[in-house]
Design a protein around this motif. Structure first.
Motif, PDB file in Angstrom:
ATOM      1  N   ASN A 119       0.827  -1.209   0.000  1.00  0.00           N
ATOM      2  CA  ASN A 119       0.000   0.000   0.000  1.00  0.00           C
ATOM      3  C   ASN A 119       0.863   1.262   0.000  1.00  0.00           C
ATOM      4  OD1 ASN A 119      -2.515  -1.259  -0.048  1.00  0.00           O
ATOM      5  ND2 ASN A 119      -2.595  -1.455   2.180  1.00  0.00           N
ATOM      6  N   PHE A 120       1.927   1.238   0.797  1.00  0.00           N
ATOM      7  CA  PHE A 120       2.824   2.392   0.839  1.00  0.00           C
ATOM      8  C   PHE A 120       3.447   2.643  -0.532  1.00  0.00           C
ATOM      9  CE2 PHE A 120       7.187   3.972   1.079  1.00  0.00           C
ATOM     10  CZ  PHE A 120       7.002   5.182   1.741  1.00  0.00           C
ATOM     11  N   CYS A 121       3.936   1.571  -1.166  1.00  0.00           N
ATOM     12  CA  CYS A 121       4.602   1.723  -2.466  1.00  0.00           C
ATOM     13  C   CYS A 121       3.622   2.193  -3.536  1.00  0.00           C
ATOM     14  CB  CYS A 121       5.264   0.410  -2.877  1.00  0.00           C
ATOM     15  SG  CYS A 121       6.653  -0.067  -1.813  1.00  0.00           S
ATOM     16  N   LEU A 122       2.399   1.680  -3.507  1.00  0.00           N
ATOM     17  CA  LEU A 122       1.394   2.117  -4.479  1.00  0.00           C
ATOM     18  C   LEU A 122       1.040   3.588  -4.274  1.00  0.00           C
ATOM     19  CD1 LEU A 122      -0.958  -0.987  -4.634  1.00  0.00           C
ATOM     20  CD2 LEU A 122       0.474  -0.083  -6.479  1.00  0.00           C
ATOM     21  N   GLU A 123       0.936   3.983  -3.033  1.00  0.00           N
ATOM     22  CA  GLU A 123       0.669   5.403  -2.765  1.00  0.00           C
ATOM     23  C   GLU A 123       1.817   6.266  -3.260  1.00  0.00           C
ATOM     24  OE1 GLU A 123      -0.308   8.322   1.052  1.00  0.00           O
ATOM     25  OE2 GLU A 123      -0.559   6.153   1.238  1.00  0.00           O
ATOM     26  N   ARG A 124       3.035   5.750  -3.101  1.00  0.00           N
ATOM     27  CA  ARG A 124       4.221   6.532  -3.501  1.00  0.00           C
ATOM     28  C   ARG A 124       4.258   6.755  -5.011  1.00  0.00           C
ATOM     29  NH1 ARG A 124       6.779   9.614  -4.643  1.00  0.00           N
ATOM     30  NH2 ARG A 124       8.808  10.417  -4.034  1.00  0.00           N
ATOM     31  N   VAL A 125       3.697   5.846  -5.789  1.00  0.00           N
ATOM     32  CA  VAL A 125       3.685   6.009  -7.254  1.00  0.00           C
ATOM     33  C   VAL A 125       2.305   6.455  -7.759  1.00  0.00           C
ATOM     34  CG1 VAL A 125       5.539   4.333  -7.566  1.00  0.00           C
ATOM     35  CG2 VAL A 125       3.161   3.560  -7.710  1.00  0.00           C
ATOM     36  N   ASN A 126       1.499   6.995  -6.827  1.00  0.00           N
ATOM     37  CA  ASN A 126       0.176   7.553  -7.158  1.00  0.00           C
ATOM     38  C   ASN A 126      -0.786   6.516  -7.747  1.00  0.00           C
ATOM     39  OD1 ASN A 126       0.911  10.236  -6.359  1.00  0.00           O
ATOM     40  ND2 ASN A 126       2.015  10.444  -8.301  1.00  0.00           N
ATOM     41  N   MET A 142       0.615   3.069 -16.186  1.00  0.00           N
ATOM     42  CA  MET A 142       0.299   2.466 -14.891  1.00  0.00           C
ATOM     43  C   MET A 142       1.124   1.213 -14.658  1.00  0.00           C
ATOM     44  SD  MET A 142      -3.839   3.012 -14.911  1.00  0.00           S
ATOM     45  CE  MET A 142      -4.184   2.257 -13.321  1.00  0.00           C
ATOM     46  N   LYS A 143       1.332   0.410 -15.715  1.00  0.00           N
ATOM     47  CA  LYS A 143       2.170  -0.785 -15.581  1.00  0.00           C
ATOM     48  C   LYS A 143       3.593  -0.402 -15.175  1.00  0.00           C
ATOM     49  CE  LYS A 143      -0.291  -3.677 -18.943  1.00  0.00           C
ATOM     50  NZ  LYS A 143      -0.220  -4.345 -20.261  1.00  0.00           N
ATOM     51  N   LYS A 144       4.117   0.667 -15.786  1.00  0.00           N
ATOM     52  CA  LYS A 144       5.467   1.117 -15.420  1.00  0.00           C
ATOM     53  C   LYS A 144       5.510   1.516 -13.956  1.00  0.00           C
ATOM     54  CE  LYS A 144       7.413   1.054 -19.598  1.00  0.00           C
ATOM     55  NZ  LYS A 144       8.655   0.380 -19.990  1.00  0.00           N
ATOM     56  N   ARG A 145       4.471   2.204 -13.491  1.00  0.00           N
ATOM     57  CA  ARG A 145       4.451   2.654 -12.103  1.00  0.00           C
ATOM     58  C   ARG A 145       4.312   1.477 -11.134  1.00  0.00           C
ATOM     59  NH1 ARG A 145       0.119   7.062 -11.372  1.00  0.00           N
ATOM     60  NH2 ARG A 145      -0.716   6.430 -13.402  1.00  0.00           N
ATOM     61  N   VAL A 146       3.543   0.456 -11.520  1.00  0.00           N
ATOM     62  CA  VAL A 146       3.490  -0.754 -10.692  1.00  0.00           C
ATOM     63  C   VAL A 146       4.870  -1.414 -10.655  1.00  0.00           C
ATOM     64  CG1 VAL A 146       2.511  -3.071 -10.438  1.00  0.00           C
ATOM     65  CG2 VAL A 146       1.031  -1.161 -11.089  1.00  0.00           C
ATOM     66  N   GLY A 147       5.545  -1.448 -11.814  1.00  0.00           N
ATOM     67  CA  GLY A 147       6.902  -1.988 -11.863  1.00  0.00           C
ATOM     68  C   GLY A 147       7.844  -1.240 -10.943  1.00  0.00           C
ATOM     69  N   ARG A 150       7.048  -2.136  -7.306  1.00  0.00           N
ATOM     70  CA  ARG A 150       7.671  -3.409  -6.947  1.00  0.00           C
ATOM     71  C   ARG A 150       9.183  -3.227  -6.743  1.00  0.00           C
ATOM     72  NH1 ARG A 150       6.810  -8.283 -11.050  1.00  0.00           N
ATOM     73  NH2 ARG A 150       8.135  -6.941 -12.330  1.00  0.00           N
ATOM     74  N   ALA A 151       9.799  -2.408  -7.594  1.00  0.00           N
ATOM     75  CA  ALA A 151      11.247  -2.206  -7.501  1.00  0.00           C
ATOM     76  C   ALA A 151      11.651  -1.523  -6.203  1.00  0.00           C
ATOM     77  CB  ALA A 151      11.730  -1.385  -8.698  1.00  0.00           C
ATOM     78  N   ILE A 152      10.791  -0.667  -5.645  1.00  0.00           N
ATOM     79  CA  ILE A 152      11.153   0.045  -4.409  1.00  0.00           C
ATOM     80  C   ILE A 152      10.609  -0.642  -3.161  1.00  0.00           C
ATOM     81  CG2 ILE A 152      11.305   2.262  -5.615  1.00  0.00           C
ATOM     82  CD1 ILE A 152       8.615   3.011  -4.255  1.00  0.00           C
ATOM     83  N   SER A 153       9.953  -1.782  -3.334  1.00  0.00           N
ATOM     84  CA  SER A 153       9.325  -2.443  -2.185  1.00  0.00           C
ATOM     85  C   SER A 153      10.338  -2.832  -1.115  1.00  0.00           C
ATOM     86  CB  SER A 153       8.543  -3.679  -2.638  1.00  0.00           C
ATOM     87  OG  SER A 153       9.413  -4.650  -3.196  1.00  0.00           O
ATOM     88  N   MET A 154      11.586  -3.060  -1.524  1.00  0.00           N
ATOM     89  CA  MET A 154      12.631  -3.461  -0.577  1.00  0.00           C
ATOM     90  C   MET A 154      13.500  -2.276  -0.145  1.00  0.00           C
ATOM     91  SD  MET A 154      12.554  -6.870  -0.131  1.00  0.00           S
ATOM     92  CE  MET A 154      14.253  -7.333   0.221  1.00  0.00           C
ATOM     93  N   SER A 155      13.035  -1.047  -0.416  1.00  0.00           N
ATOM     94  CA  SER A 155      13.816   0.169  -0.106  1.00  0.00           C
ATOM     95  C   SER A 155      15.239   0.040  -0.652  1.00  0.00           C
ATOM     96  CB  SER A 155      13.862   0.426   1.412  1.00  0.00           C
ATOM     97  OG  SER A 155      12.567   0.577   1.934  1.00  0.00           O
ATOM     98  N   PRO A 156      15.377  -0.050  -1.963  1.00  0.00           N
ATOM     99  CA  PRO A 156      16.661  -0.424  -2.565  1.00  0.00           C
ATOM    100  C   PRO A 156      17.747   0.640  -2.418  1.00  0.00           C
ATOM    101  CG  PRO A 156      15.144   0.331  -4.257  1.00  0.00           C
ATOM    102  CD  PRO A 156      14.349   0.242  -2.982  1.00  0.00           C
ATOM    103  N   LYS A 157      18.984   0.159  -2.327  1.00  0.00           N
ATOM    104  CA  LYS A 157      20.150   1.046  -2.426  1.00  0.00           C
ATOM    105  C   LYS A 157      20.534   1.261  -3.878  1.00  0.00           C
ATOM    106  CE  LYS A 157      23.752   0.626   0.191  1.00  0.00           C
ATOM    107  NZ  LYS A 157      24.935   0.060   0.883  1.00  0.00           N
ATOM    108  N   TYR A 158      20.152   0.312  -4.734  1.00  0.00           N
ATOM    109  CA  TYR A 158      20.528   0.348  -6.153  1.00  0.00           C
ATOM    110  C   TYR A 158      19.260   0.155  -6.980  1.00  0.00           C
ATOM    111  CZ  TYR A 158      24.596  -1.245  -3.491  1.00  0.00           C
ATOM    112  OH  TYR A 158      25.566  -1.401  -2.531  1.00  0.00           O
ATOM    113  N   LEU A 159      19.002   1.087  -7.887  1.00  0.00           N
ATOM    114  CA  LEU A 159      17.794   1.036  -8.703  1.00  0.00           C
ATOM    115  C   LEU A 159      18.189   1.006 -10.178  1.00  0.00           C
ATOM    116  CD1 LEU A 159      14.685   1.177  -8.861  1.00  0.00           C
ATOM    117  CD2 LEU A 159      14.894   3.678  -8.858  1.00  0.00           C
TER     118      LEU A 159
END
Length: 251
Positions: A119-126, A142-147, A150-159
């Protein structure tokens, strides 16, 4: 920080990359650009470990990643977020399930914690409230934003983002660029984007690595690029009348 040293990659007799060196700094959006077949996506895959280079090394914050075994690579892979060119969502999963998939693999979170994180990640990408939609019900943007969620779900150091604006209209592409830039600053990510979109180059290109025929021909910022006398770079960047006009205005 990510550093690559002397990366060589070939597929049989087809040499794709020759001696690539670069340093990608945290908190900056770094772009890899070049024409079709220049080796952009192959280099990205070498960095994240999807391809094994014939020669060279990749360092994640001074940890040599290339020659680690599978188990040794896991802690670094947990810190990587990846947006694939076509978003690579699972068609049979909902938006929420697609995001939780990564959390299932790499965390010990409870089910409720995973849902809260999604929910947090979805809110973050509107995209708040889109949890139960399936990919077929989403637009390309919208697909890109869902992608990205998912990519930031682990609070990444490398994107890592492979052609994030491919197939998008200009307005949506700008929104994706701005989102990548905002997330890079928010998480202090080391962000690497493969792109051929000159709007992205001019909008978010803090560091640009230009590849030509599998070799590193130039590096610098988007402002440096406008004043470069590297012929191969100029032939690529200023092929369109719009970019030629932009260069004249700035000069």
């Amino acid at each position: 920080m990510i550093e690559i040293q002397n990366i060589h990659k070939a597929f049989g007799s087809n040499v794709v990359l020759t001696g690539i060196d670069a340093v990608f700094e945290p908190g900056k959006v770094s772009l890899i650009i070049g024409g079709s077949g220049s080796g952009k996506s192959t280099l990205l895959k070498c960095i994240v470990g999807l391809h094994q280079p014939e020669q060279g090394k990749v360092f994640f914050d001074k940890k040599e990643f290339t020659h680690m075994d599978f188990e040794e690579k896991i802690p670094i892979r947990k810190e990587i977020g990846m947006l694939f060119q076509n978003s690579a969502l699972f068609d049979s999963m909902t938006v929420e399930q697609n995001i939780i998939f990564t959390l299932d693999m790499f965390t010990e979170m409870s089910k409720s914690e995973k849902i809260d994180r999604a929910n947090f990640c979805l809110e973050r990408v509107n995209l708040a409230g889109k949890n139960n939609l399936y990919p077929a019900e989403l637009s390309g943007g919208m697909k890109k934003r869902v992608g990205i969620a998912r990519a930031i779900s682990m609070s990444p150091k490398y994107l890592f983002c492979d052609e994030p604006n491919s197939g998008l209209d200009p307005a949506t592409a700008i929104l994706i660029d701005e989102l990548i830039q905002d997330l890079t600053q928010e998480y202090s990510c080391t962000t690497i984007v493969v792109t051929h979109d000159m709007n992205s180059v001019m909008g978010i290109g803090e560091y640009i690595l230009f590849l030509h025929k599998g070799q590193k021909f130039w590096e610098g910022s988007n402002q440096d690029m406008l004043n470069s006398d590297t012929k191969e770079l100029n032939d690529f960047v200023f092929a369109s009348p719009l970019m030629k006009a932009a260069r004249q205005v700035i000069k």
